[in-house]
Motif scaffolding. Structure first.
Motif, PDB file in Angstrom:
ATOM      1  N   UNK A 157      56.571 -72.855  75.221  1.00  0.00           N
ATOM      2  CA  UNK A 157      57.444 -73.036  76.378  1.00  0.00           C
ATOM      3  C   UNK A 157      57.644 -74.486  76.772  1.00  0.00           C
ATOM      4  N   UNK A 158      56.798 -75.392  76.289  1.00  0.00           N
ATOM      5  CA  UNK A 158      56.876 -76.786  76.740  1.00  0.00           C
ATOM      6  C   UNK A 158      56.701 -77.744  75.568  1.00  0.00           C
ATOM      7  N   UNK A 159      57.116 -78.989  75.809  1.00  0.00           N
ATOM      8  CA  UNK A 159      56.919 -80.040  74.809  1.00  0.00           C
ATOM      9  C   UNK A 159      55.437 -80.306  74.596  1.00  0.00           C
ATOM     10  N   UNK A 160      54.642 -80.160  75.632  1.00  0.00           N
ATOM     11  CA  UNK A 160      53.194 -80.358  75.506  1.00  0.00           C
ATOM     12  C   UNK A 160      52.596 -79.374  74.514  1.00  0.00           C
ATOM     13  N   UNK A 161      53.042 -78.113  74.552  1.00  0.00           N
ATOM     14  CA  UNK A 161      52.545 -77.125  73.601  1.00  0.00           C
ATOM     15  C   UNK A 161      52.950 -77.471  72.179  1.00  0.00           C
ATOM     16  N   UNK A 162      54.134 -78.020  72.003  1.00  0.00           N
ATOM     17  CA  UNK A 162      54.590 -78.418  70.663  1.00  0.00           C
ATOM     18  C   UNK A 162      53.646 -79.452  70.078  1.00  0.00           C
ATOM     19  N   UNK A 163      53.287 -80.446  70.887  1.00  0.00           N
ATOM     20  CA  UNK A 163      52.404 -81.516  70.414  1.00  0.00           C
ATOM     21  C   UNK A 163      50.994 -80.985  70.176  1.00  0.00           C
ATOM     22  N   UNK A 164      50.479 -80.205  71.114  1.00  0.00           N
ATOM     23  CA  UNK A 164      49.095 -79.729  71.004  1.00  0.00           C
ATOM     24  C   UNK A 164      48.904 -78.718  69.883  1.00  0.00           C
ATOM     25  N   UNK A 165      49.971 -77.985  69.517  1.00  0.00           N
ATOM     26  CA  UNK A 165      49.876 -77.004  68.435  1.00  0.00           C
ATOM     27  C   UNK A 165      50.303 -77.574  67.088  1.00  0.00           C
ATOM     28  N   UNK A 166      50.529 -78.896  67.048  1.00  0.00           N
ATOM     29  CA  UNK A 166      50.880 -79.594  65.805  1.00  0.00           C
ATOM     30  C   UNK A 166      52.124 -79.006  65.129  1.00  0.00           C
ATOM     31  N   UNK A 167      53.101 -78.627  65.937  1.00  0.00           N
ATOM     32  CA  UNK A 167      54.359 -78.131  65.405  1.00  0.00           C
ATOM     33  C   UNK A 167      55.289 -79.301  65.093  1.00  0.00           C
ATOM     34  N   UNK A 168      56.158 -79.105  64.122  1.00  0.00           N
ATOM     35  CA  UNK A 168      57.073 -80.167  63.704  1.00  0.00           C
ATOM     36  C   UNK A 168      58.418 -79.970  64.391  1.00  0.00           C
ATOM     37  N   UNK A 169      58.838 -80.909  65.257  1.00  0.00           N
ATOM     38  CA  UNK A 169      60.155 -80.789  65.884  1.00  0.00           C
ATOM     39  C   UNK A 169      61.254 -81.198  64.899  1.00  0.00           C
ATOM     40  N   UNK A 170      62.206 -80.316  64.669  1.00  0.00           N
ATOM     41  CA  UNK A 170      63.330 -80.622  63.777  1.00  0.00           C
ATOM     42  C   UNK A 170      64.511 -81.037  64.642  1.00  0.00           C
ATOM     43  N   UNK A 193      59.788 -86.725  70.393  1.00  0.00           N
ATOM     44  CA  UNK A 193      60.769 -87.573  69.702  1.00  0.00           C
ATOM     45  C   UNK A 193      60.115 -88.396  68.596  1.00  0.00           C
ATOM     46  N   UNK A 194      58.893 -88.834  68.834  1.00  0.00           N
ATOM     47  CA  UNK A 194      58.179 -89.620  67.822  1.00  0.00           C
ATOM     48  C   UNK A 194      57.785 -88.766  66.624  1.00  0.00           C
ATOM     49  N   UNK A 195      57.562 -87.480  66.843  1.00  0.00           N
ATOM     50  CA  UNK A 195      57.166 -86.581  65.756  1.00  0.00           C
ATOM     51  C   UNK A 195      58.356 -85.934  65.059  1.00  0.00           C
ATOM     52  N   UNK A 196      59.547 -86.097  65.628  1.00  0.00           N
ATOM     53  CA  UNK A 196      60.726 -85.380  65.137  1.00  0.00           C
ATOM     54  C   UNK A 196      61.125 -85.826  63.736  1.00  0.00           C
ATOM     55  N   UNK A 197      61.593 -84.850  62.955  1.00  0.00           N
ATOM     56  CA  UNK A 197      62.143 -85.135  61.628  1.00  0.00           C
ATOM     57  C   UNK A 197      63.550 -84.548  61.560  1.00  0.00           C
ATOM     58  N   UNK A 198      64.459 -85.175  60.816  1.00  0.00           N
ATOM     59  CA  UNK A 198      65.820 -84.627  60.708  1.00  0.00           C
ATOM     60  C   UNK A 198      65.837 -83.388  59.818  1.00  0.00           C
ATOM     61  N   UNK A 199      66.746 -82.469  60.068  1.00  0.00           N
ATOM     62  CA  UNK A 199      66.826 -81.263  59.230  1.00  0.00           C
ATOM     63  C   UNK A 199      67.388 -81.595  57.853  1.00  0.00           C
ATOM     64  N   UNK A 211      58.597 -69.444  60.006  1.00  0.00           N
ATOM     65  CA  UNK A 211      57.231 -69.532  59.474  1.00  0.00           C
ATOM     66  C   UNK A 211      56.235 -69.942  60.549  1.00  0.00           C
ATOM     67  N   UNK A 212      56.739 -70.373  61.707  1.00  0.00           N
ATOM     68  CA  UNK A 212      55.876 -70.757  62.811  1.00  0.00           C
ATOM     69  C   UNK A 212      55.331 -72.155  62.721  1.00  0.00           C
ATOM     70  N   UNK A 213      55.922 -72.999  61.849  1.00  0.00           N
ATOM     71  CA  UNK A 213      55.425 -74.372  61.693  1.00  0.00           C
ATOM     72  C   UNK A 213      56.309 -75.403  62.376  1.00  0.00           C
ATOM     73  N   UNK A 214      57.505 -75.014  62.780  1.00  0.00           N
ATOM     74  CA  UNK A 214      58.458 -75.970  63.342  1.00  0.00           C
ATOM     75  C   UNK A 214      59.179 -75.384  64.545  1.00  0.00           C
ATOM     76  N   UNK A 215      59.797 -76.266  65.311  1.00  0.00           N
ATOM     77  CA  UNK A 215      60.662 -75.872  66.424  1.00  0.00           C
ATOM     78  C   UNK A 215      61.913 -76.738  66.355  1.00  0.00           C
ATOM     79  N   UNK A 216      62.938 -76.328  67.052  1.00  0.00           N
ATOM     80  CA  UNK A 216      64.141 -77.133  67.168  1.00  0.00           C
ATOM     81  C   UNK A 216      64.650 -77.012  68.593  1.00  0.00           C
ATOM     82  N   UNK A 217      65.797 -77.582  68.876  1.00  0.00           N
ATOM     83  CA  UNK A 217      66.374 -77.506  70.214  1.00  0.00           C
ATOM     84  C   UNK A 217      67.822 -77.062  70.102  1.00  0.00           C
ATOM     85  N   UNK A 218      68.240 -76.242  71.063  1.00  0.00           N
ATOM     86  CA  UNK A 218      69.624 -75.786  71.062  1.00  0.00           C
ATOM     87  C   UNK A 218      69.887 -74.989  72.329  1.00  0.00           C
ATOM     88  N   UNK A 219      71.174 -74.717  72.565  1.00  0.00           N
ATOM     89  CA  UNK A 219      71.581 -73.826  73.644  1.00  0.00           C
ATOM     90  C   UNK A 219      71.573 -72.400  73.116  1.00  0.00           C
TER      91      UNK A 219
END
Length: 332
Positions: A157-170, A193-199, A211-219
């Motif tokens: 639900x939050x950016x903090x969870x993304x970082x703490x769960x070691x997910x890769x932001x696409x 933003x520092x951890x983000x990788x381009x698709x 697969x549960x290893x990444x997240x992205x952002x969208x409407x």
């Protein structure tokens, strides 16, 4: 073109910002630019541990400690009475009495000796019986609701969870949302933003999310519409819904509308048109037509049928008891 008087109306999905409002005017909102984190929908967990969730960890610790103390005190009273020459029950039966009272067993008469009552042990049993009644009522009241409720993994639900769960932001570095994250006052947005990788490709992005290893952002509306309209992603429409989870945290949250020139004579007419369309429910009609309801709309029952998994703890305790009793036959 609208700002430079080359067009009267910009009928597009563009968000309200103070900078743009200095250059053009907006109509009444036609929607929301509501960008969220998109992750794999939390999978359902085994209900085997549901029975433990009837109380929180502190309540369970309190129950264990108080039960142990009550057992020790009863054993102490029994030993003292034995030294005084009074007949008393087996120590194991005495130690298990607090658990029996929790299970609504009848009160024992151990401390009634020769028509005289040993008040220390009797008072303890009465107090423990009253406490057990309250605990039993609370446990039984919550038991059915908790045991048969489906359990799910923790959603992202939050950016903090993304970082703490070691997910890769696409998130592409050229995307507007990347700039917003990178210059945000929220430190967790900056870390994402520092951890983000381009698709690399759309297929690989969705495969990584599922697969549960990444997240992205969208409407939500735009993403689901894109999936339902793109034939190359038809495989996603065949998966059992829900497949994506949209976070409660909003990355960007703006109203969107059409653009018109400053002091445009069309603005009032366009606002009336948009309000009438909202009143008629055209937005929901279009949304349901364009977006695959199998992906976007789903209902999840908040109750399950009782299965072996729900009462597995009882069978585990029974198995442990069988093993211990069998070992006792050979070694005790």
């Amino acid at each position: 073109m609208v700002g430079y008087d080359e067009a009267d109306v910009g009928a597009t999905f563009i968000s309200y910002t103070s900078e743009r409002n200095e250059f053009v005017s907006y109509t009444h909102p036609v929607g929301l630019d509501d960008i969220q984190w998109v992750s794999k929908y939390p999978g359902q967990k085994s209900p085997m541990t549901n029975i433990v969730k009837v109380f929180d960890i502190y309540t369970w610790i309190g129950l264990l400690i108080s039960t142990g103390i009550a057992s020790l005190v009863l054993i102490g009273v029994v030993h003292i009475l034995r030294h005084l020459g009074l007949k008393q029950p087996d120590s194991i039966a005495v130690a298990l009495m607090p658990l029996s009272l929790l299970n609504a067993e009848p009160m024992p008469n151990w401390f009634l000796v020769s028509s005289k009552r040993i008040y220390s042990g009797s008072i303890l049993l009465v107090v423990w019986a009253l406490c057990s009644a309250v605990i039993t009522y609370a446990f039984s009241s919550n038991l059915r609701a908790i045991v048969l409720s489906p359990s799910y993994e923790t959603p992202i639900d939050t950016a903090q969870q993304i970082v703490e769960n070691n997910l890769i932001p696409i998130v592409g570095t050229q995307e507007l949302v990347y700039t917003f994250l990178n210059f945000s006052t929220n430190p967790w947005f900056v870390k994402v933003a520092q951890l983000a990788i381009p698709p690399t490709s759309t297929d690989e992005k969705f495969d990584a999310i599922l697969a549960g290893t990444s997240v992205t952002s969208n409407t939500q509306d735009l993403l689901l519409n894109y999936i339902s309209q793109d034939p190359t992603l038809s495989r996603l429409n065949k998966l059992k819904p829900p497949i994506f989870y949209f976070s409660k945290e909003r990355i960007r949250f703006y109203y969107v509308g059409w653009m018109v020139q400053k002091n445009s004579k069309w603005r009032i007419h366009l606002d009336n048109h948009i309000l009438l369309c909202d009143q008629a429910g055209f937005y929901l009609k279009i949304k349901r037509t364009m977006i695959n309801t199998a992906v976007s709309e789903h209902t999840i029952s908040d109750r399950e049928k009782m299965r072996v998994e729900h009462i597995a703890v009882a069978f585990m305790l029974l198995g442990i008891g069988y093993i211990i009793s069998t070992l006792g036959m050979f070694f005790l």
